[in-house]
Design a protein around this motif. Structure first.
Motif, PDB file in Angstrom:
ATOM      1  N   ASP A 116       0.837  -1.202   0.000  1.00 24.59           N
ATOM      2  CA  ASP A 116       0.000   0.000   0.000  1.00 24.59           C
ATOM      3  C   ASP A 116       0.870   1.249   0.000  1.00 24.59           C
ATOM      4  OD1 ASP A 116      -2.058  -1.710   0.107  1.00 24.59           O
ATOM      5  OD2 ASP A 116      -2.442  -1.473   2.263  1.00 24.59           O
ATOM      6  N   ILE A 117       1.965   1.194   0.750  1.00 24.80           N
ATOM      7  CA  ILE A 117       2.830   2.375   0.852  1.00 24.80           C
ATOM      8  C   ILE A 117       3.456   2.682  -0.505  1.00 24.80           C
ATOM      9  CG2 ILE A 117       4.967   3.222   1.869  1.00 24.80           C
ATOM     10  CD1 ILE A 117       4.157   1.855   4.442  1.00 24.80           C
ATOM     11  N   VAL A 118       3.940   1.643  -1.190  1.00 20.96           N
ATOM     12  CA  VAL A 118       4.535   1.862  -2.516  1.00 20.96           C
ATOM     13  C   VAL A 118       3.484   2.427  -3.478  1.00 20.96           C
ATOM     14  CG1 VAL A 118       5.535   0.717  -4.523  1.00 20.96           C
ATOM     15  CG2 VAL A 118       6.316   0.135  -2.222  1.00 20.96           C
ATOM     16  N   ALA A 119       2.284   1.872  -3.412  1.00 20.57           N
ATOM     17  CA  ALA A 119       1.219   2.357  -4.298  1.00 20.57           C
ATOM     18  C   ALA A 119       0.892   3.813  -3.994  1.00 20.57           C
ATOM     19  CB  ALA A 119      -0.028   1.497  -4.130  1.00 20.57           C
ATOM     20  N   LEU A 120       0.868   4.146  -2.686  1.00 21.03           N
ATOM     21  CA  LEU A 120       0.621   5.533  -2.293  1.00 21.03           C
ATOM     22  C   LEU A 120       1.725   6.439  -2.835  1.00 21.03           C
ATOM     23  CD1 LEU A 120      -0.954   7.639  -0.581  1.00 21.03           C
ATOM     24  CD2 LEU A 120       0.561   7.047   1.320  1.00 21.03           C
ATOM     25  N   GLY A 121       2.974   5.949  -2.717  1.00 18.46           N
ATOM     26  CA  GLY A 121       4.111   6.735  -3.205  1.00 18.46           C
ATOM     27  C   GLY A 121       3.996   7.012  -4.689  1.00 18.46           C
ATOM     28  N   GLN A 122       3.598   5.988  -5.434  1.00 14.66           N
ATOM     29  CA  GLN A 122       3.448   6.152  -6.880  1.00 14.66           C
ATOM     30  C   GLN A 122       2.361   7.187  -7.195  1.00 14.66           C
ATOM     31  OE1 GLN A 122       2.364   2.582  -8.932  1.00 14.66           O
ATOM     32  NE2 GLN A 122       2.831   3.470 -10.939  1.00 14.66           N
ATOM     33  N   ALA A 146      22.742   7.856  -3.543  1.00 15.75           N
ATOM     34  CA  ALA A 146      21.354   8.234  -3.282  1.00 15.75           C
ATOM     35  C   ALA A 146      20.724   7.254  -2.307  1.00 15.75           C
ATOM     36  CB  ALA A 146      20.572   8.303  -4.578  1.00 15.75           C
ATOM     37  N   ASP A 147      20.984   7.489  -1.029  1.00 17.75           N
ATOM     38  CA  ASP A 147      20.345   6.660  -0.017  1.00 17.75           C
ATOM     39  C   ASP A 147      19.086   7.353   0.477  1.00 17.75           C
ATOM     40  OD1 ASP A 147      21.361   8.778   1.323  1.00 17.75           O
ATOM     41  OD2 ASP A 147      22.806   7.639   2.511  1.00 17.75           O
ATOM     42  N   GLU A 148      18.462   6.790   1.494  1.00 23.45           N
ATOM     43  CA  GLU A 148      17.219   7.345   1.996  1.00 23.45           C
ATOM     44  C   GLU A 148      17.380   8.790   2.466  1.00 23.45           C
ATOM     45  OE1 GLU A 148      14.362   5.503   5.006  1.00 23.45           O
ATOM     46  OE2 GLU A 148      14.936   3.806   3.714  1.00 23.45           O
ATOM     47  N   ALA A 149      18.482   9.028   3.180  1.00 23.70           N
ATOM     48  CA  ALA A 149      18.702  10.374   3.732  1.00 23.70           C
ATOM     49  C   ALA A 149      18.848  11.392   2.613  1.00 23.70           C
ATOM     50  CB  ALA A 149      19.937  10.375   4.622  1.00 23.70           C
ATOM     51  N   TYR A 150      19.619  11.010   1.564  1.00 21.64           N
ATOM     52  CA  TYR A 150      19.817  11.949   0.467  1.00 21.64           C
ATOM     53  C   TYR A 150      18.490  12.228  -0.241  1.00 21.64           C
ATOM     54  CZ  TYR A 150      20.792  13.892  -4.076  1.00 21.64           C
ATOM     55  OH  TYR A 150      20.761  14.698  -5.171  1.00 21.64           O
ATOM     56  N   LEU A 151      17.712  11.177  -0.475  1.00 19.80           N
ATOM     57  CA  LEU A 151      16.456  11.364  -1.190  1.00 19.80           C
ATOM     58  C   LEU A 151      15.524  12.279  -0.401  1.00 19.80           C
ATOM     59  CD1 LEU A 151      15.799   7.767  -2.589  1.00 19.80           C
ATOM     60  CD2 LEU A 151      16.557   9.787  -3.851  1.00 19.80           C
ATOM     61  N   ARG A 152      15.518  12.107   0.916  1.00 23.75           N
ATOM     62  CA  ARG A 152      14.661  12.950   1.746  1.00 23.75           C
ATOM     63  C   ARG A 152      15.092  14.414   1.624  1.00 23.75           C
ATOM     64  NH1 ARG A 152      11.483  10.864   5.441  1.00 23.75           N
ATOM     65  NH2 ARG A 152      12.797   9.021   5.576  1.00 23.75           N
ATOM     66  N   THR A 153      16.412  14.645   1.722  1.00 29.14           N
ATOM     67  CA  THR A 153      16.922  16.014   1.560  1.00 29.14           C
ATOM     68  C   THR A 153      16.559  16.556   0.181  1.00 29.14           C
ATOM     69  OG1 THR A 153      18.807  15.203   2.812  1.00 29.14           O
ATOM     70  CG2 THR A 153      18.975  17.424   1.894  1.00 29.14           C
ATOM     71  N   PRO A 173       5.150  14.012   6.390  1.00 26.34           N
ATOM     72  CA  PRO A 173       6.325  13.133   6.510  1.00 26.34           C
ATOM     73  C   PRO A 173       6.017  11.712   6.057  1.00 26.34           C
ATOM     74  CG  PRO A 173       6.075  14.484   8.473  1.00 26.34           C
ATOM     75  CD  PRO A 173       4.885  14.766   7.618  1.00 26.34           C
ATOM     76  N   SER A 174       4.828  11.221   6.376  1.00 25.40           N
ATOM     77  CA  SER A 174       4.493   9.850   5.979  1.00 25.40           C
ATOM     78  C   SER A 174       4.404   9.745   4.462  1.00 25.40           C
ATOM     79  CB  SER A 174       3.163   9.438   6.610  1.00 25.40           C
ATOM     80  OG  SER A 174       2.135  10.297   6.164  1.00 25.40           O
ATOM     81  N   GLU A 175       4.009  10.836   3.811  1.00 19.86           N
ATOM     82  CA  GLU A 175       3.911  10.806   2.347  1.00 19.86           C
ATOM     83  C   GLU A 175       5.297  10.798   1.711  1.00 19.86           C
ATOM     84  OE1 GLU A 175      -0.426  12.903   1.611  1.00 19.86           O
ATOM     85  OE2 GLU A 175       1.322  14.207   1.759  1.00 19.86           O
ATOM     86  N   ILE A 176       6.224  11.543   2.324  1.00 24.60           N
ATOM     87  CA  ILE A 176       7.598  11.520   1.806  1.00 24.60           C
ATOM     88  C   ILE A 176       8.172  10.113   1.949  1.00 24.60           C
ATOM     89  CG2 ILE A 176       9.931  12.432   2.163  1.00 24.60           C
ATOM     90  CD1 ILE A 176       8.641  15.094   2.922  1.00 24.60           C
ATOM     91  N   ASP A 177       7.893   9.481   3.074  1.00 23.38           N
ATOM     92  CA  ASP A 177       8.321   8.094   3.252  1.00 23.38           C
ATOM     93  C   ASP A 177       7.774   7.221   2.132  1.00 23.38           C
ATOM     94  OD1 ASP A 177       9.666   8.730   5.527  1.00 23.38           O
ATOM     95  OD2 ASP A 177       8.018   8.175   6.896  1.00 23.38           O
ATOM     96  N   ALA A 178       6.511   7.428   1.809  1.00 27.67           N
ATOM     97  CA  ALA A 178       5.893   6.596   0.776  1.00 27.67           C
ATOM     98  C   ALA A 178       6.568   6.813  -0.569  1.00 27.67           C
ATOM     99  CB  ALA A 178       4.403   6.912   0.689  1.00 27.67           C
ATOM    100  N   ILE A 179       6.882   8.071  -0.888  1.00 27.61           N
ATOM    101  CA  ILE A 179       7.551   8.344  -2.168  1.00 27.61           C
ATOM    102  C   ILE A 179       8.920   7.661  -2.201  1.00 27.61           C
ATOM    103  CG2 ILE A 179       8.590  10.165  -3.573  1.00 27.61           C
ATOM    104  CD1 ILE A 179       6.278  11.965  -2.768  1.00 27.61           C
TER     105      ILE A 179
END
Lengths: 345, 688
Positions: free
Chosen positions: A249-255, A297-304, A331-337
């Motif tokens: 669900d999270i991946v689908a939300l991110g998409q 490009a790890d999680e931290a970089y992508l978030r920044t 924040p939860s939406e950024i996680d999903a992306i």
């Protein structure tokens, strides 16, 4: 006289036929706003007159081509007459009356569709190359999608950050440019619950075609729940689903969010270079940065990169990405992306 | 070496030089040079996009090489060399001025300097300024007549010439060539749009091609009108030439470097604003925008001079007895058009100039941060560009009115009403520009008067339609190719006209604005108002111009393809627009349900393209091998049909006298002109 009667019958018959074939009129897409009603009515009226005039001119022309064609071997001339002042005055005055009447009707519909109401929901719409964002000052929230409660008039305040864009939801029937340095307005009363899209209607550069954002018309109760979720004050009713969303669900939300927030207008999914780096295989990729350093490009970089895109620009790209995703995404939406980005190999 | 092999060699050398030069130029402006061209294996899309500008540069310089190989002494060849020299001088001048101000190299300023001087170099090279420069030294230069001394007759079409018929042919042929470029671009992006998803064009390439298609087609229409007007107006008035023959040649040759500059925009990143060039997008976009805007500035200058010439010619050089209401109706149309051109073109030139100045000299006309106003551009732009639409259609409507009586064997119904309706459209055209800005956010109250004024344009337009119906009524109609095109023109322009009122009514326009409905509407007005009448005119006067007859069967095929293709295209476009299809997008949302319509539009576009190709082939081959035509194959009353074909250098052996009305077909014993008044055999005008 015989010809006159023939052609009148021809025009009347063809007009009736065409009007019959186009009834009920289905010229327009689904009507999802109160404003669409009068607009569609006026357009339908226009079409009726258009059909009549179209048949009139082409009917007479067609009749003349058949009835007044020169017989083989005939080299003579046609009937000699070259004007008829009464007729000329008639076909000047009659159309004049028709267009004045239509202008008058148009003015009435314009008044109807621009009228203010007491209990309007104000939404600040900001357009930029190439995404939309929506702020709700009454609630102190912002989002990358436009959610509106059905039945309540929305007062859209339109702003542009860079060039001219244009706010158009075809199902609402209204359009208004957003102009840099100025504020423009549009009033819409959504009536049909459903999912639509705002489509930028003014050419605004490379990503113009993909400059879409979701527009959802929600039942008022659902709209309130959505607002509470954005505010973080929403409490699940007792007995509701207690479990959090699953991985898929999270991946689908991110998409979905990537589509909704205009990300893919600039970041391709197939590896081709658009305005920004492609997302194909982006997670874990080592990128050279503009300042000469390189980064993985790890999680931290992508978030920044989502929240503060100007801080670490990949070499070969310009700093064009909107800097307000920290405000419009939870924040939860950024996680999903980010979860979605990880899946793009 | 034979001429053919010299031309071939010239083309090859030019092509290679163009490709190399472009690579160097791109490197200078910081765009990726040759190395960025991917292998074909990387996919057709990146390959095509990278190669397109290179091919264009090669073709452009290849054409120069071809000309030099043909004959280096041709005016055109010398003009192109002059253009190149002017370009380099402009770049150097700009750079030295910058050095003097303590500034370094700047690519955009340099190219703008080059592009600004290049047309002047061209005009010097082609010889358009020679006589005037000689006058400054007190030298006398006689008007030039006939082909250049000691050279073959065809060479005069490739150089500076003062004869209005030569200039008319030059305008027309250039217009058709440019139309070919614009049409080819349309075929490229229509192919892209045939299906959902991106096929082979990058968004930037797509934006460049649609922008170029728009402005090139406008240039082509202006050239076509220039061709018809220059060739026909002096003939119809009984004049031996235009009022200012040198100015006439000058105005034509100004259009050639302008068109080249506009096409050159492709090499400099193209541009992404559409032909409208709205600020602030045009202030921020690629360098190519400068080339488009400077090119149009010069092109507009040519329009102004050409229309001045036509107005003076019409007002001062009419044959004895030709009062204003005895002029052929086409001359009325050209007079109306010229009045708009003379008075409105400055505004588009100004708006484009302001963008170039804002880009290069940081003058913040349109930048809100510097006190500028974004909407100002649209006001200036549309104050010309709306009347410009009437510039495009009035001559075409004039052609319809001119030809219909000939093929109906009847007087033009309501001559005075038609003549004055052209004037009315021309004047009202100035009062409606705000309707392009209904969605732009102009003052609410201001939108209403613009709605009323726009709707009023329907009245004189309606007068024309009804008068045409009155003209065919009870005539004796016959249908050679020109008549077929006239009838199709009416049926097509009808779509354009009838789709106008829903766009003029603000409330419906707010849905239709910037959608494919507008695209369908606009193409219908342009095809019905110009393209169809233009071909009608070409086929109609072809025997007079060349002395030979076109092929009737090919003409019918051309007509059928173009008519069916166009009807399908414009109606489908309008339908897609109603459903929410936005204009100017490289890809569209399948959810709109317009994919099938897009495919239909693309196929219809191919059909039109094929039709036009057949038409051009017909004219080309018939000019060489067609049957010798009779002097007056259509039985026209107009004076140009009473003299030999092709028309002699000085038109009429002696000035004719107008003794009747132009369209009195069916009035026994009447004539329009007395071709030899000196013999005293003037036919009397029967009263009616």
């Amino acid at each position: 006289m015989k010809h006159f009667i023939n052609v009148i019958l021809l025009v009347l018959a063809l007009t009736a036929l065409l009007l019959f074939l186009t009834d009920p009129p289905a010229w327009m897409p689904l009507a999802a706003s109160a404003e669409a009603g009068p607009v569609d009515w006026l357009f339908g009226l226009h079409m009726d007159v258009i059909i009549f005039l179209y048949v009139l001119v082409n009917g007479v022309l067609l009749y003349a081509v058949v009835a007044f064609r020169r017989k083989p071997g005939d080299t003579g001339d046609g009937a000699y007459f070259h004007s008829n002042t009464r007729l000329e005055i008639l076909w000047t005055v009659l159309p004049l009356a028709v267009v004045l009447y239509f202008s008058y009707l148009g003015l009435g519909v314009l008044r109807q569709t621009t009228a203010a109401a007491a209990d309007e929901l104000e939404v600040i719409v900001t357009a930029r190359q190439w995404s939309w964002s929506f702020e709700y000052p009454d609630y102190g929230i912002a989002a990358g999608e436009l959610n509106l409660p059905a039945g309540r008039k929305a007062h859209l305040v339109l702003r542009a950050e860079d060039v001219i864009h244009s706010f158009w939801v075809p199902e609402f029937r209204l359009k208004q440019d957003t102009v840099p340095g100025q504020e423009k307005y549009l009033r819409i009363t959504p009536t049909e619950v459903g999912a639509y899209k705002v489509r930028c209607a003014e050419l605004c550069g490379t990503g113009h075609a993909a400059m879409l954002a979701p527009v959802n018309v929600l039942p008022p109760a659902e709209f309130d729940i959505w607002v509470q979720k954005r505010l973080g004050t929403y409490v699940e009713p007792e007995g509701g689903a207690g479990e959090g969303p699953g991985e898929e669900d999270i991946v689908a939300l991110g998409q979905q969010l990537a589509q909704a927030n205009g990300c893919i207008a600039c970041h391709s999914l197939d590896g081709s270079k658009l305005v920004g780096p492609s997302w194909k295989g982006v997670f874990g990729r080592t990128e050279a940065l503009e300042d000469g350093s390189s980064i993985t490009a790890d999680e931290a970089y992508l978030r920044t990169a989502i929240i503060d895109p100007g801080s670490q620009i990949v070499a070969g790209f310009a700093n064009l990405m909107p800097a307000n995703y920290g405000d419009t995404l939870l924040p939860s939406e950024i996680d999903a992306i980010i979860a979605y980005l990880k899946t793009l190999e | 070496m034979s001429r053919t092999s010299r031309m071939f060699l010239g083309f090859v050398v030019g092509f290679v030089a163009g490709a190399v030069l472009l690579t160097v130029m791109r490197a200078l402006v910081g765009l990726s040079p040759l190395a960025a061209i991917p292998a074909l294996s990387a996919g057709f899309t990146p390959f095509f996009n990278a190669l397109a500008p290179l091919l264009s540069a090669g073709l452009l310089l290849g054409a120069v090489g071809l000309m030099l190989g043909l004959d280096p002494a041709l005016g055109l060849a010398r003009g192109l060399v002059g253009m190149a020299i002017g370009f380099v001088l402009g770049i150097l001048l700009t750079h030295f001025v910058r050095l003097g101000l303590g500034l370094g190299w700047d690519a955009e300023s340099a190219w703008v300097g080059g592009a600004s001087l290049a047309p002047i170099g061209f005009l010097l090279g082609v010889g358009a300024l020679s006589d005037w420069l000689k006058w400054t030294r007190g030298m006398h230069t006689p008007e030039q007549h006939g082909p250049p001394a000691g050279r073959p007759a065809w060479t005069r079409y490739f150089g500076f010439d003062q004869n209005h018929k030569v200039i008319g042919v030059q305008y027309t042929v250039t217009g058709i060539l440019i139309m070919g470029v614009g049409g080819t671009l349309a075929m490229i992006f229509r192919t892209e749009l045939a299906a959902v998803g991106r096929q082979f064009l990058s968004p930037d390439a797509f934006n460049t091609y649609i922008s170029l298609h728009g402005i090139i087609m406008i240039a082509s229409i202006l050239l076509g009108i220039g061709g018809l007007a220059n060739y026909l107006v002096p003939l119809m008035l009984g004049a031996s030439d235009m009022a200012f023959p040198r100015l006439n040649g000058f105005a034509f040759w100004l259009t050639v470097p302008s068109a080249i500059l506009i096409i050159m925009a492709i090499f400099f990143g193209g541009w992404d604003t559409g032909w409208t060039g709205y600020a602030p997008l045009s202030v921020r976009g690629p360098i190519g925008i400068n080339f488009f805007m400077i090119g149009m500035f010069y092109f507009g200058f040519s329009s102004i001079l050409g229309s001045l010439n036509l107005i003076v010619t019409t007002l001062k050089m009419r044959a004895p007895g030709m009062n204003l209401f005895r002029m052929p109706i086409f001359v009325w149309a050209i007079l109306s058009t010229s009045l708009i051109q003379l008075t409105a073109t400055q505004f588009i030139g100004l708006s484009f100039l302001m963008v170039v100045l804002e880009r290069n000299l940081q003058m913040g006309f349109f930048n809100p941060a510097e006190g500028g106003n974004v909407i100002l551009f649209q006001h200036l732009f549309w104050f010309y560009s709306h009347p410009a639409v009437y510039i495009f259609i009035l001559p075409g409507l004039g052609i319809i009115s001119e030809l219909l009586p000939v093929f109906s064997r009847k007087p033009l119904f309501g001559y005075k009403w038609i003549a004055l309706s052209s004037m009315a459209i021309a004047l009202m055209g100035f009062l409606v520009w705000g309707h392009h800005m209904f969605a732009a956010g102009i003052e609410d109250a201001l939108r209403v008067p613009f709605m009323y004024s726009t709707m009023l344009v329907a009245v004189p337009t309606g007068v024309k339609f009804f008068s045409w119906l009155g003209t065919v009524w009870r005539g004796k109609l016959f249908f050679p190719t020109p008549m077929l095109f006239v009838l199709a023109a009416i049926a097509v322009f009808l779509i354009g006209g009838l789709t106008g009122p829903p766009l003029a009514t603000i409330s419906t326009d707010l849905h239709l604005h910037d959608s494919y409905f507008v695209v369908g509407h606009f193409h219908a007005t342009m095809f019905g108002g110009f393209v169809f009448p233009f071909f009608a005119a070409l086929y109609f006067w072809f025997p007079k111009i060349t002395g030979r007859m076109y092929n009737e069967r090919l003409g019918q095929i051309h007509w059928a393809l173009q008519t069916v293709g166009f009807y399908t295209m414009s109606l489908t476009m309008a339908r897609a627009g109603l459903l929410g299809m936005r204009r100017r997008i490289v890809d569209y949302d399948p959810a709109l349900g317009v994919e099938g319509m897009q495919l239909i539009v693309t196929i219809a576009g191919y059909i039109i393209f094929l039709g036009v190709l057949i038409g051009v082939y017909n004219l080309w081959i018939s000019a060489k091998r067609g049957q010798v035509a009779a002097i007056n194959p259509w039985g026209s009353r107009s004076p140009e049909w009473q003299i030999p074909s092709p028309i002699p250098e000085h038109n009429y052996a002696e000035p004719f006298e107008v003794v009747g009305d132009p369209y009195d077909y069916g009035l026994p014993g009447s004539v329009y002109v007395n071709m030899s008044p000196s013999r005293g055999a003037a036919a009397s005008t029967p009263a009616h």
